[in-house]
Scaffold this active site. Structure first.
Site, PDB file in Angstrom:
ATOM      1  NE  ARG A 176      -3.252   2.756   2.665  1.00 11.93           N
ATOM      2  CZ  ARG A 176      -3.512   3.385   3.720  1.00 11.93           C
ATOM      3  NH1 ARG A 176      -3.133   3.054   4.841  1.00 11.93           N
ATOM      4  NH2 ARG A 176      -3.967   4.647   3.500  1.00 11.93           N
ATOM      5  CG  HIS A 184      -1.324   8.979   3.287  1.00 17.63           C
ATOM      6  ND1 HIS A 184      -1.444   7.649   3.394  1.00 17.63           N
ATOM      7  CD2 HIS A 184      -0.892   9.455   4.750  1.00 17.63           C
ATOM      8  CE1 HIS A 184      -1.198   7.137   4.912  1.00 17.63           C
ATOM      9  NE2 HIS A 184      -0.735   8.400   5.466  1.00 17.63           N
ATOM     10  CD  GLU A 213      -4.847   7.863   9.894  1.00 16.72           C
ATOM     11  OE1 GLU A 213      -4.376   8.811  10.046  1.00 16.72           O
ATOM     12  OE2 GLU A 213      -4.617   6.676  10.497  1.00 16.72           O
ATOM     13  CG  ASN A 255      -5.378   3.419   8.864  1.00  9.37           C
ATOM     14  OD1 ASN A 255      -5.381   2.370   7.994  1.00  9.37           O
ATOM     15  ND2 ASN A 255      -4.909   4.501   8.258  1.00  9.37           N
TER      16      ASN A 255
END
Ligand SMILES: *[C@@H]1O[C@H](CO)[C@@H](O)[C@H](O)[C@H]1NC(C)=O
Ligand SMILES: *[C@@H]1O[C@H](CO)[C@@H](O)[C@H](O)[C@H]1NC(C)=O
Length: 508
Positions: free
Chosen positions: A103, A148, A193, A335
């Site tokens: 990933r 990200h 996230e 996560n």
């Protein structure tokens, strides 16, 4: 030497009795479920370096790390692991481990230097295309995160995630990647996230872009991020799924939150904090009703009214928006690092800024009496991952779960038995969640492949299975003891609570 044989025999006998009487589940070898895939993860800003290579423009993290005093140890992300240059060595490390998948994330300003899809960088897209090709040539499946946290600064200048138009900009960016890589990439993660990049980035002075609009700008950005995610998913669903035959979803930090005690007040508070922590992002996408969690809508409306706001600081979602966001993930990207315990006892007004996310929660938190980890948010509380997986299962009708990050941070080097202890304990709890509770977990991802730039903590905080020598131009990587352990775990496809590898040097 010099120990009488009968003493050794007695010690051995006692040891055998002890090990055979401890609860058998703790000492058992556990075979992994058929088909559970194992991998490792990284993120572009944390490993690539090459911050101004070719036509790449600065990201918000380039700008943020260049501001004096923002990063705890004074380091920056200019070079980090130099994976932009040395990615082939990363692939050798992945092969050494024997992972099923890798990933990684894509740097938006490396691929689209203006932030917009008017011009695609040949260098940028070429880099990711070669990475994907070479992973596949080595039998490693690419799992790709679109975002990200390294937003082009040019888009931040227009408000970034606080501007609702970002949903269109993100959709355009997603299209570029589906077109360029989707023939070979079959698992897409839109956002990583949202809580961390939004609450820490728009609500407090912790992360880029350092917009401190606590309890207002952060909540606006959450709505826009959900819309952006949903647009990218609908695009994949309508125009790419049939020909590319992949899946697309979101990754949400699902650390566990619970009440400090068993009193009804603490238990209910724990449920509300879990909504603030994870439900804020997951409820709109995965629940059968859609929309923000009721507990949050009520709490923020009440607080906003008390504070003199003519309307709730939490933006509304129209029925059309609720329907547009609902159901837009093919899997729950999960996560998890640790668990925190909450109580309203001892919370006083003014402990946190008013208004703010923390004041809206209105409670004090702790890790109870668990021994604190060197990096506190990875404090080892293994039962929490099982509870968090069950929270997902019970609230969202048992979706397919990809564990996309789990790992342990410290400030140490290659001798890291405490990291192995963390992985063993968490994996044991994950296996309980799968086998005893029926959670539908299909992948497990260790964070991280190697030590890298840990955001506001800088290069000093280390989550890697491989150590990276940041003083060496070549950024030589060395397998830690935990890398040797993970390699064995992958090869055996079973969890042996007693196994600890012998250290041997492996450099890349
Ligand atoms: C990283 O780049 C910035 C901007 O050019 C520069 O000011 C800083 O000194 C660089 N950091 C290092 C460690 O060289
Ligand atoms: C678990 O997820 C897989 C993959 O999406 C699916 O095929 C399977 O039916 C699910 N199993 C359960 C028990 O829901």
């Amino acid at each position: 030497m010099g120990v009488p044989w009968h003493v050794l025999a007695a010690v051995l006998a006692v040891t055998l009795v002890i090990t055979s009487t401890v609860s058998s589940s703790a000492a058992e070898m556990r075979k992994l479920p058929e088909g559970l895939k194992l991998g490792v993860a990284t993120a572009s800003f944390q490993i690539e370096g090459g911050w101004n290579a070719a036509d790449k423009s600065p990201s918000i993290w380039d700008i943020y790390t260049h501001m004096p005093g923002k990063i705890k140890d004074g380091t920056d992300g200019n070079d980090t692991c130099k994976s932009y240059e040395f990615y082939q060595r990363d692939i050798q490390m992945l092969k050494f481990l024997g992972v099923d998948f890798y990933r990684f994330s894509i740097s938006w300003p490396r691929v689209l230097p203006t932030g917009f899809a008017d011009k695609i960088s040949e260098d940028g897209i070429g880099y990711y295309s070669r990475l994907v090709d070479e992973l596949l040539a080595n039998g490693i499946e690419p799992v790709v995160t679109l975002y990200h946290w390294d937003l082009p600064q040019s888009l931040q200048d227009l408000g970034g995630w606080a501007n609702p138009l970002i949903a269109d900009w993100f959709e355009d960016y997603a299209r570029v990647l589906y077109d360029a890589l989707g023939d070979r990439v079959k698992t897409w993660i839109t956002l990583n996230e949202p809580k961390q990049f939004i609450i820490y980035g728009y609500g407090m002075e912790r992360f880029a872009p350092n917009i401190v609009s606590a309890g207002i700008g952060d909540y606006i950005a959450v709505k826009n991020a959900l819309m952006a995610h949903a647009k990218a998913w609908h695009l994949y669903d309508k125009e790419y799924r049939e020909k590319q035959k992949g899946t697309c979803g979101i990754t949400i930090a699902t650390d566990f939150r619970e009440g400090l005690s068993d009193t009804p007040e603490d238990v209910e508070l724990g449920r509300m904090v879990m909504d603030f922590e994870a439900g804020f992002y997951s409820h709109p996408i995965f629940s059968s009703t859609g929309g923000f969690p009721e507990r949050m809508i009520k709490r923020i409306a009440e607080k906003s009214a008390e504070q003199g706001f003519p309307r709730s600081r939490l933006p509304e979602l129209s029925q059309e928006e609720i329907d547009f966001i609902k159901g837009t993930s093919d899997f729950y990207g999960f996560n998890h690092y640790s668990t925190k315990f909450y109580t309203a006892d001892g919370y006083t007004k003014g402990m946190y800024p008013i208004p703010s996310y923390e004041d809206d929660i209105g409670a004090v938190s702790s890790y109870k009496d668990y021994p604190p980890a060197p990096i506190i948010h990875a404090t080892k509380i293994p039962n929490g991952i099982r509870k968090a997986l069950n929270w997902v299962k019970d609230n969202y009708n048992n979706p397919t779960v990809l564990i996309t990050e789990n790992g342990y941070g410290n400030y140490g080097g290659v001798d890291d038995p405490e990291r192995i202890d963390y992985y063993k304990a968490y994996l044991d709890a994950v296996l309980d969640a799968i086998e005893v509770d029926g959670c539908n977990v299909t992948t497990y991802t260790a964070w991280s492949l190697m030590d890298n730039f840990e955001w506001d903590s800088g290069l000093g905080a280390k989550f890697g299975l491989f150590e990276v020598d940041f003083d060496d131009e070549q950024r030589t990587r060395k397998a830690k003891l935990s890398a040797l352990w993970y390699k064995d775990f992958i090869a055996q496809r079973s969890l042996d609570p007693d196994y600890l590898p012998q250290f041997e040097e492996n450099k890349f």
